[in-house]
Design an enzyme around this catalytic site. Structure first.
Site, mmCIF file in Angstrom:
data_model
loop_
_atom_site.group_PDB
_atom_site.id
_atom_site.type_symbol
_atom_site.label_atom_id
_atom_site.label_comp_id
_atom_site.label_asym_id
_atom_site.label_seq_id
_atom_site.Cartn_x
_atom_site.Cartn_y
_atom_site.Cartn_z
ATOM 1 N N THR A 32 0.855 -1.191 0.000
ATOM 2 C CA THR A 32 0.000 0.000 0.000
ATOM 3 C C THR A 32 0.891 1.242 0.000
ATOM 4 O O THR A 32 2.082 1.166 0.285
ATOM 5 C CB THR A 32 -0.888 0.052 1.260
ATOM 6 O OG1 THR A 32 -0.054 0.144 2.429
ATOM 7 C CG2 THR A 32 -1.764 -1.192 1.363
ATOM 8 N N ASP A 33 0.293 2.378 -0.332
ATOM 9 C CA ASP A 33 1.008 3.635 -0.218
ATOM 10 C C ASP A 33 0.162 4.608 0.603
ATOM 11 O O ASP A 33 -0.872 4.229 1.123
ATOM 12 C CB ASP A 33 1.353 4.191 -1.607
ATOM 13 C CG ASP A 33 0.112 4.527 -2.444
ATOM 14 O OD1 ASP A 33 -0.963 4.815 -1.873
ATOM 15 O OD2 ASP A 33 0.218 4.491 -3.683
ATOM 16 N N GLN A 34 0.618 5.851 0.727
ATOM 17 C CA GLN A 34 -0.093 6.741 1.645
ATOM 18 C C GLN A 34 -1.438 7.229 1.109
ATOM 19 O O GLN A 34 -2.142 7.953 1.801
ATOM 20 C CB GLN A 34 0.805 7.905 2.089
ATOM 21 C CG GLN A 34 1.162 8.911 1.018
ATOM 22 C CD GLN A 34 2.065 10.009 1.595
ATOM 23 O OE1 GLN A 34 2.806 9.792 2.542
ATOM 24 N NE2 GLN A 34 2.002 11.197 1.030
ATOM 25 N N GLY A 40 -3.542 5.012 0.721
ATOM 26 C CA GLY A 40 -4.374 3.985 1.351
ATOM 27 C C GLY A 40 -4.817 2.889 0.391
ATOM 28 O O GLY A 40 -5.759 2.152 0.668
#
Lengths: 130, 130, 130, 130
Positions: free
Chosen positions: A15-17, A19
């Site tokens: 995942t990345d920021q 979401g």
């Protein structure tokens, strides 16, 4: 048409920021898709490589339609779309557990020897992927 | 046309057992390319995100022409190929130190809000990327 | 003591849905730290590998003290902590732009040949890393 | 002691040019180990996060004993080694199909709220992980 389905679970590190699963991760899932298709076709890629035949990705596309979420089981449907003398094209469709299409794309792979020069796909490979 | 060049060095962990950079890595380099183009255009992506505007990758392609090798400095030339009301298309060209084209491709990105719904690109963004 | 500083910028794909750099990423930064230390010491790791000497990670630790954030420039201070006959221990300290310690850790590496069996570090390597 | 076993298959992109799984990959496998342990304990981590409790890695170690190879199924045995008021320590043991220990290590995780400040582990979590 040879077709195969497998699943992967979205890892936290994928995942990345925003979401959601980072978009390069789908490329790894495509790899899982074709690896499992080849295994199911009686042609584990690891074995092919031991025979001195490498499949090198030469072309890639992916169209992202909906985000894949952490811990979701993503279903990968993979099929052999085209089989050339020294190349093979796979197509991929990624679905979430609700059956929604998350992404689809393709890779084109060239068969090369250990020296990275093109070699014809062996007959048994062609047969198993046809 | 807005164009920008930056470099990345191929990390050991980015290679695979073929002895070349794994093909998903190029997607990360594309990201570095557009991040640095945006920074150079006075529009750091981190700032855009703080303003509540996210750029979500919706389409990706990459054509691989020659392998990238461990520890090589790869030059990324990035340009804004198309600027829509709520989307932007970047094109990328990767070169090795000898100037050989390793790969080229594109990504299409949609501008969305924190709720992932489309939003128009703000005027200053359009201006800076034009 | 040989010591060297380099920097990396936190990539988007390195963040996770907590909004910080994913903890496995620090391991990649450690690698960048020792790669750049070795280059600065006149001993590019790529060259060492061409001479048939591989450095294999045998032990790793990392203590996480504060999160690394997207697009931040992380400074990596690396030092050779111990140099054995066929092994080397590096220590790493990661700082954010404000000078705050984000993490510190170590890796132990064994020098092995292409067959993965231990080999003594060549004299010039020992000298350059001392 | 709570203990759980799961498996992962080594992906091509997880190998490096030494022909073995890159050492940062083991950290991802540790994550898979604890994720599946928690799911088996009736406590999916995704659910915990929805309740506003995040587990942040604060400490990591890994000792590498033998290389993991492409396409091998790696068995991960995970156990809860210590359960504090606002922290939990997991231990991991990675085995290849022949039962050989490839690596072992630990992670320490702190329970924090969405603001990243420490919070006590809820009673049901403590009970399920005890």
């Amino acid at each position: 048409v040879i077709e195969h389905s497998s699943t992967v679970r979205v890892r936290y590190g994928e995942t990345d920021q925003m979401g959601v699963a980072y978009h390069a991760t789908h490329v790894l899932w495509f790899e899982t898709g074709r690896t499992e298709l080849m295994r199911a076709a009686g042609l584990p890629y690891a074995e092919l490589e031991r025979r001195g035949i490498l499949l090198l990705v030469t072309d890639l596309s992916c169209r992202y339609r909906a985000p894949a979420l952490y811990d979701e089981e993503v279903r990968i449907t993979t099929r052999v779309a085209r089989l050339g003398k020294a190349s093979v094209r796979f197509e991929y469709f990624l679905f979430n557990p609700a059956g929604r299409l998350l992404a689809d794309g393709h890779t084109e792979l060239a068969s090369v020897g250990r020296d990275k020069r093109p070699v014809r796909l062996p007959e048994d490979v062609v047969r198993k992927l046809s």
